[in-house]
Write a protein that holds these residues in place. Structure first.
Motif, PDB file in Angstrom:
ATOM      1  N   LEU A  96       0.833  -1.196   0.000  1.00  0.00           N
ATOM      2  CA  LEU A  96       0.000   0.000   0.000  1.00  0.00           C
ATOM      3  C   LEU A  96       0.868   1.246   0.000  1.00  0.00           C
ATOM      4  CD1 LEU A  96      -1.324   0.646   3.586  1.00  0.00           C
ATOM      5  CD2 LEU A  96      -0.171  -1.493   3.043  1.00  0.00           C
ATOM      6  N   GLN A  97       0.395   2.232  -0.725  1.00  0.00           N
ATOM      7  CA  GLN A  97       1.055   3.535  -0.718  1.00  0.00           C
ATOM      8  C   GLN A  97       0.688   4.240   0.575  1.00  0.00           C
ATOM      9  OE1 GLN A  97       1.374   5.820  -4.521  1.00  0.00           O
ATOM     10  NE2 GLN A  97       0.049   7.259  -3.463  1.00  0.00           N
ATOM     11  N   THR A  98       1.675   4.822   1.251  1.00  0.00           N
ATOM     12  CA  THR A  98       1.419   5.487   2.519  1.00  0.00           C
ATOM     13  C   THR A  98       1.940   6.919   2.486  1.00  0.00           C
ATOM     14  OG1 THR A  98       3.405   4.363   3.353  1.00  0.00           O
ATOM     15  CG2 THR A  98       1.293   3.478   4.030  1.00  0.00           C
ATOM     16  N   ASP A  99       1.441   7.708   3.392  1.00  0.00           N
ATOM     17  CA  ASP A  99       1.811   9.105   3.528  1.00  0.00           C
ATOM     18  C   ASP A  99       2.613   9.252   4.813  1.00  0.00           C
ATOM     19  OD1 ASP A  99       1.261  11.953   4.651  1.00  0.00           O
ATOM     20  OD2 ASP A  99       0.655  12.124   2.565  1.00  0.00           O
ATOM     21  N   PHE A 100       3.647  10.077   4.790  1.00  0.00           N
ATOM     22  CA  PHE A 100       4.499  10.254   5.964  1.00  0.00           C
ATOM     23  C   PHE A 100       3.686  10.671   7.185  1.00  0.00           C
ATOM     24  CE2 PHE A 100       8.474  12.243   7.910  1.00  0.00           C
ATOM     25  CZ  PHE A 100       9.120  11.024   8.066  1.00  0.00           C
ATOM     26  N   ALA A 101       2.594  11.433   6.947  1.00  0.00           N
ATOM     27  CA  ALA A 101       1.780  11.919   8.057  1.00  0.00           C
ATOM     28  C   ALA A 101       1.017  10.793   8.761  1.00  0.00           C
ATOM     29  CB  ALA A 101       0.792  12.973   7.559  1.00  0.00           C
ATOM     30  N   TYR A 102       0.775   9.679   8.068  1.00  0.00           N
ATOM     31  CA  TYR A 102       0.007   8.580   8.649  1.00  0.00           C
ATOM     32  C   TYR A 102       0.855   7.378   9.020  1.00  0.00           C
ATOM     33  CZ  TYR A 102      -4.083  11.013   6.728  1.00  0.00           C
ATOM     34  OH  TYR A 102      -5.039  11.940   6.430  1.00  0.00           O
ATOM     35  N   LEU A 103       2.127   7.377   8.643  1.00  0.00           N
ATOM     36  CA  LEU A 103       2.946   6.185   8.796  1.00  0.00           C
ATOM     37  C   LEU A 103       3.037   5.720  10.241  1.00  0.00           C
ATOM     38  CD1 LEU A 103       4.741   4.214   7.159  1.00  0.00           C
ATOM     39  CD2 LEU A 103       6.687   5.661   7.781  1.00  0.00           C
ATOM     40  N   ARG A 104       3.300   6.660  11.156  1.00  0.00           N
ATOM     41  CA  ARG A 104       3.457   6.277  12.565  1.00  0.00           C
ATOM     42  C   ARG A 104       2.163   5.689  13.117  1.00  0.00           C
ATOM     43  NH1 ARG A 104       6.649   7.786  17.181  1.00  0.00           N
ATOM     44  NH2 ARG A 104       7.865   9.237  15.930  1.00  0.00           N
ATOM     45  N   GLU A 105       1.037   6.288  12.749  1.00  0.00           N
ATOM     46  CA  GLU A 105      -0.234   5.793  13.279  1.00  0.00           C
ATOM     47  C   GLU A 105      -0.467   4.339  12.885  1.00  0.00           C
ATOM     48  OE1 GLU A 105      -5.011   6.893  13.285  1.00  0.00           O
ATOM     49  OE2 GLU A 105      -3.559   8.257  12.371  1.00  0.00           O
ATOM     50  N   TYR A 106      -0.230   4.000  11.623  1.00  0.00           N
ATOM     51  CA  TYR A 106      -0.418   2.630  11.171  1.00  0.00           C
ATOM     52  C   TYR A 106       0.614   1.692  11.797  1.00  0.00           C
ATOM     53  CZ  TYR A 106      -4.128   3.365   7.762  1.00  0.00           C
ATOM     54  OH  TYR A 106      -5.336   3.618   7.173  1.00  0.00           O
ATOM     55  N   ALA A 107       1.857   2.160  11.887  1.00  0.00           N
ATOM     56  CA  ALA A 107       2.900   1.318  12.469  1.00  0.00           C
ATOM     57  C   ALA A 107       2.646   1.063  13.946  1.00  0.00           C
ATOM     58  CB  ALA A 107       4.268   1.967  12.267  1.00  0.00           C
ATOM     59  N   ASP A 108       2.249   2.114  14.671  1.00  0.00           N
ATOM     60  CA  ASP A 108       2.007   1.962  16.103  1.00  0.00           C
ATOM     61  C   ASP A 108       0.859   1.005  16.394  1.00  0.00           C
ATOM     62  OD1 ASP A 108       4.087   3.634  16.697  1.00  0.00           O
ATOM     63  OD2 ASP A 108       2.856   5.373  17.242  1.00  0.00           O
ATOM     64  N   ARG A 109      -0.054   0.867  15.450  1.00  0.00           N
ATOM     65  CA  ARG A 109      -1.189  -0.041  15.634  1.00  0.00           C
ATOM     66  C   ARG A 109      -0.906  -1.432  15.048  1.00  0.00           C
ATOM     67  NH1 ARG A 109      -5.625   2.466  17.639  1.00  0.00           N
ATOM     68  NH2 ARG A 109      -5.682   4.736  17.547  1.00  0.00           N
ATOM     69  N   HIS A 110       0.366  -1.668  14.734  1.00  0.00           N
ATOM     70  CA  HIS A 110       0.803  -2.993  14.269  1.00  0.00           C
ATOM     71  C   HIS A 110       0.089  -3.417  12.993  1.00  0.00           C
ATOM     72  CE1 HIS A 110       2.750  -3.157  18.156  1.00  0.00           C
ATOM     73  NE2 HIS A 110       1.590  -3.000  18.755  1.00  0.00           N
ATOM     74  N   ALA A 111      -0.201  -2.446  12.130  1.00  0.00           N
ATOM     75  CA  ALA A 111      -0.858  -2.749  10.861  1.00  0.00           C
ATOM     76  C   ALA A 111       0.146  -2.977   9.739  1.00  0.00           C
ATOM     77  CB  ALA A 111      -1.809  -1.616  10.477  1.00  0.00           C
ATOM     78  N   LEU A 112       1.428  -2.628   9.974  1.00  0.00           N
ATOM     79  CA  LEU A 112       2.426  -2.696   8.915  1.00  0.00           C
ATOM     80  C   LEU A 112       3.522  -3.714   9.245  1.00  0.00           C
ATOM     81  CD1 LEU A 112       2.850   1.116   8.137  1.00  0.00           C
ATOM     82  CD2 LEU A 112       1.305  -0.532   7.048  1.00  0.00           C
ATOM     83  N   TYR A 113       4.024  -4.313   8.213  1.00  0.00           N
ATOM     84  CA  TYR A 113       5.096  -5.314   8.311  1.00  0.00           C
ATOM     85  C   TYR A 113       6.444  -4.605   8.450  1.00  0.00           C
ATOM     86  CZ  TYR A 113       8.214  -9.027   6.523  1.00  0.00           C
ATOM     87  OH  TYR A 113       9.217  -9.953   6.337  1.00  0.00           O
ATOM     88  N   ASP A 114       7.315  -5.147   9.276  1.00  0.00           N
ATOM     89  CA  ASP A 114       8.660  -4.591   9.453  1.00  0.00           C
ATOM     90  C   ASP A 114       9.540  -5.038   8.290  1.00  0.00           C
ATOM     91  OD1 ASP A 114      11.120  -3.674  10.193  1.00  0.00           O
ATOM     92  OD2 ASP A 114      11.198  -4.724  12.116  1.00  0.00           O
ATOM     93  N   LEU A 115       9.814  -4.119   7.368  1.00  0.00           N
ATOM     94  CA  LEU A 115      10.563  -4.439   6.157  1.00  0.00           C
ATOM     95  C   LEU A 115      12.044  -4.715   6.419  1.00  0.00           C
ATOM     96  CD1 LEU A 115       8.748  -2.002   3.760  1.00  0.00           C
ATOM     97  CD2 LEU A 115       9.003  -4.463   3.395  1.00  0.00           C
ATOM     98  N   LYS A 116      12.507  -4.481   7.635  1.00  0.00           N
ATOM     99  CA  LYS A 116      13.889  -4.861   7.935  1.00  0.00           C
ATOM    100  C   LYS A 116      14.081  -6.377   7.824  1.00  0.00           C
ATOM    101  CE  LYS A 116      15.710  -0.988  10.516  1.00  0.00           C
ATOM    102  NZ  LYS A 116      16.435  -0.522  11.716  1.00  0.00           N
ATOM    103  N   GLU A 117      12.981  -7.123   7.929  1.00  0.00           N
ATOM    104  CA  GLU A 117      13.050  -8.575   7.754  1.00  0.00           C
ATOM    105  C   GLU A 117      13.458  -8.942   6.329  1.00  0.00           C
ATOM    106  OE1 GLU A 117      12.586 -10.903  10.037  1.00  0.00           O
ATOM    107  OE2 GLU A 117      12.120  -9.491  11.651  1.00  0.00           O
ATOM    108  N   GLN A 118      13.229  -8.024   5.378  1.00  0.00           N
ATOM    109  CA  GLN A 118      13.516  -8.304   3.976  1.00  0.00           C
ATOM    110  C   GLN A 118      14.741  -7.556   3.449  1.00  0.00           C
ATOM    111  OE1 GLN A 118      11.957 -10.559   2.209  1.00  0.00           O
ATOM    112  NE2 GLN A 118      10.414 -11.022   3.769  1.00  0.00           N
ATOM    113  N   GLU A 119      15.239  -6.612   4.217  1.00  0.00           N
ATOM    114  CA  GLU A 119      16.380  -5.816   3.756  1.00  0.00           C
ATOM    115  C   GLU A 119      17.599  -6.712   3.536  1.00  0.00           C
ATOM    116  OE1 GLU A 119      18.810  -1.743   4.998  1.00  0.00           O
ATOM    117  OE2 GLU A 119      17.175  -2.477   6.272  1.00  0.00           O
ATOM    118  N   GLY A 120      18.219  -6.549   2.369  1.00  0.00           N
ATOM    119  CA  GLY A 120      19.364  -7.374   2.018  1.00  0.00           C
ATOM    120  C   GLY A 120      18.987  -8.714   1.426  1.00  0.00           C
ATOM    121  N   LYS A 121      17.702  -9.028   1.420  1.00  0.00           N
ATOM    122  CA  LYS A 121      17.213 -10.275   0.815  1.00  0.00           C
ATOM    123  C   LYS A 121      16.418  -9.916  -0.444  1.00  0.00           C
ATOM    124  CE  LYS A 121      16.693 -12.175   5.487  1.00  0.00           C
ATOM    125  NZ  LYS A 121      15.708 -12.645   6.510  1.00  0.00           N
ATOM    126  N   ASN A 122      15.177  -9.499  -0.233  1.00  0.00           N
ATOM    127  CA  ASN A 122      14.311  -9.128  -1.349  1.00  0.00           C
ATOM    128  C   ASN A 122      14.127  -7.622  -1.477  1.00  0.00           C
ATOM    129  OD1 ASN A 122      13.395 -11.889  -2.197  1.00  0.00           O
ATOM    130  ND2 ASN A 122      12.727 -11.907  -0.055  1.00  0.00           N
TER     131      ASN A 122
END
Length: 423
Positions: A96-122
Motif C-alpha cells: 500500500l502507498q502510505t503518507d508520511f503523516a500517517y505512517l506512525r499511526e499505522y505502524a504503532d497499531r501494528h498494521a504494517l510489516y517490518d521491512l527490515k526482515e527483507q532488507e538485504g534479501k528481497n
C-alpha cells in the motif's frame, strides 16, 4: 491534499482501533515464495498516475513472471477511507502507498510489516539518495520505503532582488540577511519582500533542527517549549508590523493559490518541488536557494518522503511484496516512466534515468548541491500532526489580524497540542 487530512484522520483512527486487537503477521517469516503469487497493491492518484503505474507493473511482471499484481487506486480521501476499512477488517492490500503523516499511526497499531526482515534479501535500499536512508523507520523497525522525496528551500524571484539591489540568497545567508532583504525589497519595489515565515510550522521545524532540536520527539510529543514558540511567533509579528512581509489579508484572499503564483512576494520558504508548480502559474522566473541559517554547518533541511510504500502485516507474501517495493524504487525504467510524478525519484539510478527538464531539473540540481549538508529525516510525525498543523495556521492568522497577542497564540497552540497529541 492537506485539505482532506482533517477529514480522513478521524476515520483512520476509528477504524484502525480494531487492528490493535488483531494478532498474526501473515507470512511474515521472510521466507522466499515458491510457485505463483498474487499481490494486491493499492495507491492514491489520478488516471495519469494509474496509466504510469500500469506500465511499471507490466514491466515488473515481465521480470518476475511468477508474481501477479492486482492494482487498485482511488483519489486521496476515498483511498484512506478504504485502507482504514480494509485494515480494520484484516483485509489490507499486500502493498500500500502510505503518507508520511500517517505512517506512525499505522505502524504503532501494528498494521504494517517490518521491512527490515527483507532488507538485504528481497529489498535493496543501498542506492537510496542521501537523506532518504532511514526514512520510514520508527523505533527499531522499517515500515515504509520512500518512492520520492523533496527538501525545504527558499523559492524566490531574482528580478525583484536585482531591482532592489539585494544579493540573491545563497548557501550561508543568515536569518538577519533574510529579514534585511525582505525589508529592502518591500521598500524598493512595492512588492512584499517575503511571505511571513510563521505562515507554516515547517519554518519553525527548520529553525529547531538548526538548533539541534526537533518539532516532535521520538515519542510523538512536542520538541519545543512555550518560550521557543513565542520567540518564533514574535519574529513573524514584528516583520508583519514592519510591513516587510505579505499582509495576512492578502494571503487569505488568494487561497488556495500561493503568493508566489500571484506575484505578490519576492520569495517564500517551500518544499522544493513546488518550484515547478509555482513556475507554471507565473510569468516571472523563479529560482530556489537553501534556507537561511545562523549556523552555517547546519542547514536544518532534510529529504521528506513524498510518498512511501508499505507492506501489510497481514500479507501472506511479504517476500514477494518486498520484491515489488524494491523494484519500484530501484529499476531505472521505472524512474523513466514516473519522472517526478511521485516527487523526485528516491535512488541515484532512477534520478539518472528520469530525464527531468525545466524547473524539475533545477530542483534536482539544487538537491545535488546540498549533498553532505542535509539532516537525517526526522521520525514520522505522530497521530494528529496534520490537524495540529492546520491549527497552527489558524492561530497565527488570528495573531496577524491582531485579534490575539503572541502569548495568547502560544497558549492556544499548546492547548490544542495537549488535546490533539495527548501530551
Amino acid at each position: 491534499m492537506k485539505r482532506f487530512r482533517s477529514l480522513v484522520v478521524p476515520v483512520v483512527a476509528l477504524l484502525l482501533a480494531a487492528t490493535t486487537a488483531c494478532g498474526g503477521s501473515g507470512g511474515a517469516d521472510g521466507a522466499e515464495e515458491s510457485g505463483p503469487v498474487t499481490l494486491r497493491f493499492s495507491w492514491w492518484g489520478n488516471a495519469e498516475r494509474a496509466a504510469l503505474m500500469q506500465r511499471a507493473l507490466d514491466l515488473f511482471h515481465s521480470k518476475n513472471p511468477t508474481i501477479t499484481v492486482t492494482p487498485s487506486f482511488q483519489e486521496f480521501e476515498a483511498y484512506w477511507q478504504k485502507i482504514a476499512t480494509e485494515t480494520a477488517g484484516g483485509n489490507a492490500p499486500d502493498v500500500l502507498q502510505t503518507d508520511f503523516a500517517y505512517l506512525r499511526e499505522y505502524a504503532d497499531r501494528h498494521a504494517l510489516y517490518d521491512l527490515k526482515e527483507q532488507e538485504g534479501k528481497n529489498l535493496d535500499l543501498g542506492d537510496l539518495i542521501e537523506g532518504l536512508k532511514g526514512a520510514g523507520e520508527i523505533k527499531d523497525g522499517l515500515y515504509g520505503v520512500p518512492v520520492g522525496g523533496n527538501t525545504w528551500g527558499y523559492i524566490y524571484n531574482p528580478a525583484l532582488y536585482a531591482q532592489a539591489g539585494v544579493a540573491e540568497p545563497e548557501l550561508g545567508w543568515t536569518w538577519s540577511d533574510y529579514r534585511a532583504a525582505a525589508k529592502r525589497i518591500t521598500e524598493k519595489t512595492g512588492v512584499a519582500g517575503s511571505g511571513n515565515p510563521i505562515d507554516t510550522y515547517y519554518n519553525l521545524e527548520l529553525q529547531l533542527l538548526q538548533e539541534g532540536k526537533s518539532l516532535y520527539t521520538d515519542e510523538g510529543k512536542l520538541g519545543f517549549d512555550r518560550a521557543r514558540l513565542a520567540a518564533f511567533l514574535g519574529d513573524g509579528k514584528r516583520m508583519a508590523d514592519d510591513k516587510s512581509v505579505l499582509p495576512v489579508e492578502k494571503g487569505v484572499q488568494i487561497k488556495p493559490k500561493h503568493p508566489l503564483e500571484s506575484d505578490l512576494v519576492a520569495g517564500a520558504g517551500a518544499w522544493d518541488n513546488f518550484l515547478d508548480r509555482y513556475s507554471k502559474s507565473t510569468r516571472a522566473e523563479l529560482r530556489i536557494a537553501p534556507s537561511p541559517s545562523d549556523t552555517p554547518q547546519v542547514l536544518g533541511q532534510y529529504i521528506k518522503p513524498a510518498l512511501l510504500l508499505s507492506v501489510s502485516r497481514k500479507s501472506e507474501h511479504p517476500a514477494a511484496a518486498a520484491k515489488l517495493v524494491s523494484f519500484m524504487i530501484n529499476d531505472p525504467e521505472v524512474g523513466r516512466i514516473f519522472g517526478a510524478n511521485r516527487g523526485l525519484p528516491p535512488t541515484n539510478a532512477q534520478r539518472a534515468a528520469a530525464q527531468l527538464t525545466g524547473p524539475l531539473a533545477a530542483v534536482a540540481a539544487y538537491e545535488d548541491g546540498l549533498k553532505g549538508k542535509l539532516t537525517r529525516t526526522p521520525p514520522a510525525p505522530p497521530k494528529g500532526a496534520g490537524a495540529l498543523e492546520q491549527a497552527f495556521i489558524r492561530i497565527n492568522e488570528e495573531l496577524l489580524y491582531n485579534r490575539i497577542t503572541v502569548d495568547q497564540a502560544v497558549d492556544r497552540f499548546f492547548t490544542e497540542a495537549d488535546q490533539t497529541l495527548g501530551s
